[in-house]
Design a protein around this motif. Sequence first.
Motif, PDB file in Angstrom:
ATOM      1  N   ASP A   1      24.516   7.826  -9.697  1.00  0.00           N
ATOM      2  CA  ASP A   1      24.579   6.372  -9.544  1.00  0.00           C
ATOM      3  C   ASP A   1      24.255   5.959  -8.106  1.00  0.00           C
ATOM      4  OD1 ASP A   1      25.071   3.743 -10.661  1.00  0.00           O
ATOM      5  OD2 ASP A   1      26.866   3.714  -9.406  1.00  0.00           O
ATOM      6  N   MET A   2      24.722   6.742  -7.151  1.00  0.00           N
ATOM      7  CA  MET A   2      24.432   6.423  -5.752  1.00  0.00           C
ATOM      8  C   MET A   2      22.952   6.659  -5.431  1.00  0.00           C
ATOM      9  SD  MET A   2      27.931   7.677  -3.931  1.00  0.00           S
ATOM     10  CE  MET A   2      27.940   6.611  -2.507  1.00  0.00           C
ATOM     11  N   ILE A   3      22.351   7.645  -6.082  1.00  0.00           N
ATOM     12  CA  ILE A   3      20.911   7.875  -5.918  1.00  0.00           C
ATOM     13  C   ILE A   3      20.145   6.683  -6.479  1.00  0.00           C
ATOM     14  CG2 ILE A   3      18.945   9.253  -6.753  1.00  0.00           C
ATOM     15  CD1 ILE A   3      20.519  10.636  -4.513  1.00  0.00           C
ATOM     16  N   ARG A   4      20.583   6.169  -7.608  1.00  0.00           N
ATOM     17  CA  ARG A   4      19.929   5.000  -8.215  1.00  0.00           C
ATOM     18  C   ARG A   4      19.962   3.812  -7.253  1.00  0.00           C
ATOM     19  NH1 ARG A   4      21.994   2.572 -13.796  1.00  0.00           N
ATOM     20  NH2 ARG A   4      23.858   3.477 -12.938  1.00  0.00           N
ATOM     21  N   GLN A   5      20.995   3.731  -6.447  1.00  0.00           N
ATOM     22  CA  GLN A   5      21.128   2.647  -5.477  1.00  0.00           C
ATOM     23  C   GLN A   5      20.348   2.919  -4.192  1.00  0.00           C
ATOM     24  OE1 GLN A   5      25.345   1.790  -4.909  1.00  0.00           O
ATOM     25  NE2 GLN A   5      25.714   2.383  -7.027  1.00  0.00           N
ATOM     26  N   GLY A   6      19.709   4.109  -4.113  1.00  0.00           N
ATOM     27  CA  GLY A   6      18.883   4.426  -2.959  1.00  0.00           C
ATOM     28  C   GLY A   6      19.632   5.049  -1.794  1.00  0.00           C
ATOM     29  N   GLU A   7      20.829   5.564  -2.032  1.00  0.00           N
ATOM     30  CA  GLU A   7      21.621   6.154  -0.955  1.00  0.00           C
ATOM     31  C   GLU A   7      21.090   7.526  -0.546  1.00  0.00           C
ATOM     32  OE1 GLU A   7      23.773   4.558   0.715  1.00  0.00           O
ATOM     33  OE2 GLU A   7      24.212   2.880  -0.614  1.00  0.00           O
ATOM     34  N   SER A   8      21.266   7.870   0.708  1.00  0.00           N
ATOM     35  CA  SER A   8      20.877   9.182   1.233  1.00  0.00           C
ATOM     36  C   SER A   8      21.974  10.195   0.941  1.00  0.00           C
ATOM     37  CB  SER A   8      20.659   9.102   2.740  1.00  0.00           C
ATOM     38  OG  SER A   8      21.897   8.871   3.397  1.00  0.00           O
ATOM     39  N   ASN A   9      21.630  11.478   1.044  1.00  0.00           N
ATOM     40  CA  ASN A   9      22.629  12.533   0.846  1.00  0.00           C
ATOM     41  C   ASN A   9      23.788  12.375   1.820  1.00  0.00           C
ATOM     42  OD1 ASN A   9      20.914  13.523  -1.074  1.00  0.00           O
ATOM     43  ND2 ASN A   9      20.441  15.426  -0.005  1.00  0.00           N
ATOM     44  N   LYS A  10      23.472  12.022   3.048  1.00  0.00           N
ATOM     45  CA  LYS A  10      24.514  11.858   4.075  1.00  0.00           C
ATOM     46  C   LYS A  10      25.493  10.747   3.694  1.00  0.00           C
ATOM     47  CE  LYS A  10      24.510  12.193   8.920  1.00  0.00           C
ATOM     48  NZ  LYS A  10      23.695  12.192  10.115  1.00  0.00           N
TER      49      LYS A  10
ATOM     50  N   LYS B   1       0.834  -1.203   0.000  1.00  0.00           N
ATOM     51  CA  LYS B   1       0.000   0.000   0.000  1.00  0.00           C
ATOM     52  C   LYS B   1       0.871   1.255   0.000  1.00  0.00           C
ATOM     53  CE  LYS B   1      -4.212  -1.886   1.954  1.00  0.00           C
ATOM     54  NZ  LYS B   1      -5.305  -1.651   2.896  1.00  0.00           N
ATOM     55  N   GLN B   2       2.001   1.217   0.708  1.00  0.00           N
ATOM     56  CA  GLN B   2       2.920   2.352   0.698  1.00  0.00           C
ATOM     57  C   GLN B   2       3.447   2.576  -0.717  1.00  0.00           C
ATOM     58  OE1 GLN B   2       5.986   2.230   3.816  1.00  0.00           O
ATOM     59  NE2 GLN B   2       4.655   0.857   4.994  1.00  0.00           N
TER      60      GLN B   2
ATOM     61  N   ARG C   1      14.344   3.566   3.245  1.00  0.00           N
ATOM     62  CA  ARG C   1      15.348   3.232   2.221  1.00  0.00           C
ATOM     63  C   ARG C   1      15.090   1.872   1.590  1.00  0.00           C
ATOM     64  NH1 ARG C   1      20.552   2.288   3.039  1.00  0.00           N
ATOM     65  NH2 ARG C   1      21.137   2.790   0.944  1.00  0.00           N
ATOM     66  N   ALA C   2      14.634   0.922   2.386  1.00  0.00           N
ATOM     67  CA  ALA C   2      14.415  -0.430   1.870  1.00  0.00           C
ATOM     68  C   ALA C   2      13.327  -0.459   0.794  1.00  0.00           C
ATOM     69  CB  ALA C   2      14.044  -1.364   3.011  1.00  0.00           C
ATOM     70  N   LEU C   3      12.455   0.535   0.791  1.00  0.00           N
ATOM     71  CA  LEU C   3      11.377   0.566  -0.212  1.00  0.00           C
ATOM     72  C   LEU C   3      11.811   1.167  -1.543  1.00  0.00           C
ATOM     73  CD1 LEU C   3       8.009   1.524   1.540  1.00  0.00           C
ATOM     74  CD2 LEU C   3       8.731  -0.663   0.621  1.00  0.00           C
ATOM     75  N   VAL C   4      12.880   1.940  -1.555  1.00  0.00           N
ATOM     76  CA  VAL C   4      13.291   2.634  -2.778  1.00  0.00           C
ATOM     77  C   VAL C   4      13.452   1.669  -3.957  1.00  0.00           C
ATOM     78  CG1 VAL C   4      15.111   4.027  -3.864  1.00  0.00           C
ATOM     79  CG2 VAL C   4      14.280   4.613  -1.581  1.00  0.00           C
TER      80      VAL C   4
END
Length: 187
Positions: free
Chosen positions: A131-140, A49-50, A87-90
């Motif tokens: 590429d790191m965004i594609r992997q679901g990484e945070s800005n930090k 649902k999320q 993050r696990a949902l990304v």
Amino acid sequence: MLHSIRSEYTADAVIFDAKKLDDDASLLSVFANKKTRFLVMGADWPENKQIDVLINGAAGYCEQSEASEFLTRAVACILSGDIWIRRALVPKVIGVLTSTRRIQLTPSTVDTELKLKQLASLSAREVEVADMIRQGESNKRIAFAMSISERTVKAHLSSIFRKLNVDDRLRLAILLKEIDQYQRGMS
């Protein structure tokens, strides 16, 4: 009456009760309003649902039990154009969106060809951040991995969003996955 309520409101952000969606799934249509960012709040709402509210245009999901700790950050996050989800949902959201939005992966796909040209305009550091965004990484985590400040990560993201004409990191990740699928289809 409900139709007129849906079309008359204006707000930067709206917190939406997940229970309302459980009662009436047609309310998903309110998320189509691109002028407003929606944060859905629920209690132990199932992942499917999320994911569903996110692919229908909501900007995030927050657990009621975490509201006192994260609500202010969640609203600030969605107002800045980001998505607020675990993050696990990304990867799951990206997977659902790319599988439901399959495009014909042929050389005549004009939009993908244009995106490839735009992608080529990114600097090496922007490619690393993307590429790191594609992997679901945070800005930090990106800042730590690249030994740069979070402010620099945000600057790279702003530049990437502008160059690739995307609104947020989720759409960037989806775009990169689609380009990857296109390139694999070409080889």
